[in-house]
Design an enzyme around this catalytic site. Structure first.
Site, PDB file in Angstrom:
ATOM      1  N   GLY A  41      85.031  26.885 119.481  1.00  0.00           N
ATOM      2  CA  GLY A  41      83.743  26.430 118.941  1.00  0.00           C
ATOM      3  C   GLY A  41      82.662  26.798 119.938  1.00  0.00           C
ATOM      4  N   ALA A  44      81.516  23.968 122.480  1.00  0.00           N
ATOM      5  CA  ALA A  44      82.542  23.673 123.481  1.00  0.00           C
ATOM      6  C   ALA A  44      82.678  24.848 124.452  1.00  0.00           C
ATOM      7  CB  ALA A  44      83.870  23.388 122.794  1.00  0.00           C
ATOM      8  N   GLY A 220      76.069  44.117 124.091  1.00  0.00           N
ATOM      9  CA  GLY A 220      77.441  44.457 124.448  1.00  0.00           C
ATOM     10  C   GLY A 220      77.503  45.135 125.807  1.00  0.00           C
ATOM     11  N   ASP A 252      78.985  33.520 124.244  1.00  0.00           N
ATOM     12  CA  ASP A 252      78.899  32.122 124.705  1.00  0.00           C
ATOM     13  C   ASP A 252      78.792  32.073 126.228  1.00  0.00           C
ATOM     14  OD1 ASP A 252      79.181  31.315 122.065  1.00  0.00           O
ATOM     15  OD2 ASP A 252      81.364  31.162 122.220  1.00  0.00           O
ATOM     16  N   ARG A 285      89.180  39.525 130.355  1.00  0.00           N
ATOM     17  CA  ARG A 285      90.359  38.674 130.173  1.00  0.00           C
ATOM     18  C   ARG A 285      90.487  38.253 128.711  1.00  0.00           C
ATOM     19  NH1 ARG A 285      89.549  35.940 135.853  1.00  0.00           N
ATOM     20  NH2 ARG A 285      88.029  34.594 134.855  1.00  0.00           N
ATOM     21  N   GLY A 287      91.085  35.886 125.405  1.00  0.00           N
ATOM     22  CA  GLY A 287      90.718  34.547 124.987  1.00  0.00           C
ATOM     23  C   GLY A 287      89.247  34.262 125.182  1.00  0.00           C
TER      24      GLY A 287
HETATM   25  P1  ATP Z   1      80.767  37.694 120.973  1.00  0.00           P
HETATM   26  O1  ATP Z   1      80.302  37.413 119.563  1.00  0.00           O
HETATM   27  O2  ATP Z   1      81.877  38.710 121.080  1.00  0.00           O
HETATM   28  O3  ATP Z   1      81.017  36.482 121.789  1.00  0.00           O
HETATM   29  P2  ATP Z   1      78.066  38.699 121.207  1.00  0.00           P
HETATM   30  O4  ATP Z   1      78.084  39.752 120.139  1.00  0.00           O
HETATM   31  O5  ATP Z   1      77.350  37.438 120.926  1.00  0.00           O
HETATM   32  O6  ATP Z   1      79.540  38.424 121.714  1.00  0.00           O
HETATM   33  P3  ATP Z   1      77.604  40.739 123.197  1.00  0.00           P
HETATM   34  O7  ATP Z   1      76.299  41.418 123.190  1.00  0.00           O
HETATM   35  O8  ATP Z   1      78.776  41.499 122.639  1.00  0.00           O
HETATM   36  O9  ATP Z   1      77.419  39.305 122.526  1.00  0.00           O
HETATM   37  O10 ATP Z   1      78.023  40.337 124.684  1.00  0.00           O
HETATM   38  C1  ATP Z   1      77.269  39.422 125.468  1.00  0.00           C
HETATM   39  C2  ATP Z   1      77.153  39.976 126.873  1.00  0.00           C
HETATM   40  O11 ATP Z   1      78.460  40.155 127.436  1.00  0.00           O
HETATM   41  C3  ATP Z   1      76.482  41.345 126.928  1.00  0.00           C
HETATM   42  O12 ATP Z   1      75.074  41.220 127.016  1.00  0.00           O
HETATM   43  C4  ATP Z   1      77.098  41.928 128.189  1.00  0.00           C
HETATM   44  O13 ATP Z   1      76.434  41.473 129.349  1.00  0.00           O
HETATM   45  C5  ATP Z   1      78.505  41.351 128.184  1.00  0.00           C
HETATM   46  N1  ATP Z   1      79.448  42.300 127.543  1.00  0.00           N
HETATM   47  C6  ATP Z   1      79.921  42.269 126.288  1.00  0.00           C
HETATM   48  N2  ATP Z   1      80.761  43.310 126.043  1.00  0.00           N
HETATM   49  C7  ATP Z   1      80.813  44.011 127.217  1.00  0.00           C
HETATM   50  C8  ATP Z   1      81.501  45.196 127.648  1.00  0.00           C
HETATM   51  N3  ATP Z   1      82.312  45.877 126.832  1.00  0.00           N
HETATM   52  N4  ATP Z   1      81.305  45.613 128.910  1.00  0.00           N
HETATM   53  C9  ATP Z   1      80.505  44.959 129.770  1.00  0.00           C
HETATM   54  N5  ATP Z   1      79.825  43.843 129.432  1.00  0.00           N
HETATM   55  C10 ATP Z   1      79.975  43.371 128.172  1.00  0.00           C
END
Ligand code: ATP
Length: 301
Positions: A41, A44, A220, A252, A285, A287
């Site tokens: 969630g 959490a 990302g 998160d 990692r 999870g």
């Molecule tokens: P999720 O829904 O998978 O929890 P999200 O789509 O809300 O994630 P993302 O933009 O994918 O958010 O990721 C959040 C942050 O994590 C990014 O701004 C980046 O700093 C880091 N991150 C995510 N994926 C990667 C990656 N492949 N390599 C390096 N950093 C990453």
């Protein structure tokens, strides 16, 4: 002086995960792996991510009077989150039923359960928590009227951070309180609809016009874009290059880290740069909660 760096108002779910060779069609039964049960969630997750980094964090959430509820209470306490705001009863604990196939694609059914019973009244009853919290964060896995009441309950000079996930329409009152609104590409496109331009800078500019004081767009592996309404400036922060294993919970971890650093007095750009390092560490990692790093692990990279 605040007792808490971060109060998270949000969801608490049990994630029930089964690996399958292929997902069943209508009317079909397939055999899968042993069941794995994980605390999850978005609320959490954020509270655990912040506490793991060293934040003084509290969670305002509702779980059922059942085994999954106890799992969530235990996992929050184990991470060092103050659970005084965790309410018990009213409905079964929220559950996400997740099947994962060998390619990593998943299908998810969510039963919001007790999350849907976290009410504006519950927020009002937690007034002392709000008065004690420097930063408050929320997501949209709880009723929207509860998020509205959260915004109305903020202490005079506390700061509000919203990750509108899963995306839904946002009232102007909520948008105006966000400092920042944190969205990924999918959430930005949902909020902007057909008016979304081609580049993250276009999305940030258009989102700022909706009223938030600042916007952060997570990208990302490409890091994040920080846009401040007061200076109309855009800054890209980089994410370290890592071997991504599982991106679950990266958003998160990013939001929790950013909120914590804001509570320590950093600028939005400084906080986002730290959060990008935390998000990158989290994807190395498996999870969600299990993948969140400590501050020492982030600084050691
Ligand atoms: P999720 O829904 O998978 O929890 P999200 O789509 O809300 O994630 P993302 O933009 O994918 O958010 O990721 C959040 C942050 O994590 C990014 O701004 C980046 O700093 C880091 N991150 C995510 N994926 C990667 C990656 N492949 N390599 C390096 N950093 C990453």
């Amino acid at each position: 002086m605040y007792d808490y760096d971060l109060l998270v108002v949000g969801s608490a779910n049990a994630d029930l995960v089964i690996g399958v060779d292929r997902r069943p069609g209508p009317g079909e039964t397939v055999l899968g792996s042993d069941l794995a049960v994980h605390p999850g969630g978005k609320g959490a997750n954020q509270a655990v991510a912040a506490a793991r980094l060293g934040a003084r964090a509290a969670l305002l959430a509702r779980v059922g009077d059942d085994g999954h509820g106890r799992l969530l209470l235990d996992s929050q306490r184990a991470a060092g989150v103050d659970t005084v705001g965790m309410l018990v009863g009213g409905a079964p604990t929220g559950v996400a039923l997740i099947t994962v196939d060998p390619s990593g694609d998943n299908s998810i059914v969510v039963s919001p359960g007790a999350n849907a019973r976290l009410t504006p009244q519950d927020v009002r009853a937690a007034a002392s928590l709000f008065q004690a919290s420097r930063v408050v964060s929320a997501q949209l896995e709880i009723p929207l009227e509860t998020v509205v009441e959260t915004v109305r309950s903020l202490a005079f000079d506390s700061r509000f951070v919203l990750n509108p996930s899963p995306p839904g329409p946002l009232p102007a009152e909520v948008l105006a309180a966000c400092d920042p609104l944190i969205v990924n590409e999918h959430e930005a496109r949902f909020l902007l609809g057909a008016s979304a331009g081609p580049a993250p800078e276009d999305w940030a500019r258009a989102l700022l016009l909706r009223g938030p004081r600042s916007v952060v767009i997570t990208l990302g592996a490409a890091g994040a874009l920080v846009a401040s309404g007061s200076t109309s400036s855009f800054v890209r922060v980089e994410s370290p290059r890592v071997d991504a294993v599982d991106t679950t919970g990266a958003g998160d971890a990013f939001t929790a880290a950013l909120a914590w650093r804001l509570s320590r007095g950093e600028t939005l750009t400084e906080a986002a740069a730290f959060a990008a390092r935390v998000g990158a560490a989290a994807v190395t990692r498996q999870g969600a909660q299990e993948s969140f790093p400590t501050a020492e692990e982030v600084f050691a990279r």
